[in-house]
Design an enzyme around this catalytic site. Structure first.
Site, PDB file in Angstrom:
ATOM      1  CE  LYS A 123      22.711  26.628  94.243  1.00 22.04           C
ATOM      2  NZ  LYS A 123      23.742  27.554  94.792  1.00 22.04           N
ATOM      3  CG  ASP A 130      24.128  26.421  90.234  1.00 24.09           C
ATOM      4  OD1 ASP A 130      25.273  25.939  90.194  1.00 24.09           O
ATOM      5  OD2 ASP A 130      23.847  27.449  90.886  1.00 24.09           O
TER       6      ASP A 130
END
Length: 273
Positions: free
Chosen positions: A13, A138
């Site tokens: 990401k 995350d």
């Protein structure tokens, strides 16, 4: 005996904007950011049945292999699902480590999803998100793996309509490992002057002046040589360039098919996505 081999490809990401808003009573920080998935991947292989063990190839994974998040994900589910069998886990590491790209978090989240699907545990997505949050801030993002505006530690996610498929991404990793704890220690939390949630939905070529990463200044102060990466991305035609997460990878967003040969210092890893 029949052996089953399952392979998934955990993706990375990037953070589009990242603000440290406040220090929380639990010792963590209140954040706001936009997570966006990109197709730079590791390869995670699980063989069942097997003896519980974890091996790696590719980029060397630091630390004790017994503490890897993939094993932690298996142990976490084993607590609630005693019938979960032991498996043999192999991770081929390709996403740079300590780069702000979330590779370790992705591996853990994909492990949760793989075990849930393969062994038909029936865990709904909202519960998978809870498990993922126990593994890392995350990790929940990679359960949904769609563009989102995130707050809290990064686990409170609101989907956003952000399609960047007509752009090309250039990721540059200079090989500098940024310690996340150190990076947070360099930040004075404060509310952002501009609304990230609003600005992210404006045209990409306006982001240069409105979307920022609070970690970029302290990281560049400590490693001034990295400033050249951002400058180079803009020189080559990026409409937006910034550091991802707490660094040290930089991302440049270019018009589709407008990438020529971009040369960086020897040793820098460059990914065009």
């Amino acid at each position: 005996m029949v052996f089953y081999t399952m392979i998934v490809f955990p993706n990375c990401k990037i953070n589009l904007g990242l603000h440290v808003v406040s220090k929380r009573p639990d010792g963590f920080h209140e954040l706001e950011t936009v997570f966006y998935p990109l197709p730079l991947t590791d390869a995670l292989e699980v063989i069942s049945p097997g003896k519980l063990e974890f091996t790696t190839s590719g980029i060397a994974v630091p630390g004790n292999s017994a503490d890897n998040l993939c094993l932690s994900a298996w142990r976490l589910l084993k607590q609630d699902f005693p019938e979960l069998p032991e498996v043999n886990i192999h991770l081929h590491k390709h996403i740079p480590i300590g780069a702000g790209l979330g590779g370790g978090s992705a591996d853990a989240a994909f492990m949760l999803r793989l075990l849930n699907n393969r062994f038909q545990l029936g865990i709904p997505e909202d519960q998978l998100l809870i498990y993922a949050a126990q593994l890392g801030s995350d990790c929940p993002f990679f359960i949904q793996n769609k563009p989102c505006y995130a707050t809290g530690r990064g686990e409170i996610m609101t989907p956003i309509d952000l399609d960047l498929s007509r752009w090309t991404f250039v990721l540059v990793y200079p090989g500098v490992h940024i310690n996340t704890g150190w990076a947070f220690s360099q930040i004075t939390p404060q509310s952002p002057a501009l609304s990230l949630r609003e600005n992210i939905l404006r045209p990409v070529d306006t982001w240069k002046d409105t979307i920022t990463n609070d970690f970029e200044t302290p990281v560049l102060n400590a490693h001034p040589e990295l400033s050249a990466i951002k400058e180079k991305l803009y020189m080559e035609g990026a409409v937006y360039a910034a550091m991802s997460g707490s660094g040290s990878a930089f991302v440049g967003i270019f018009p589709k098919n407008k990438i020529a040969g971009i040369a960086f210092n020897t040793g820098y890893k460059v990914f065009i996505l």
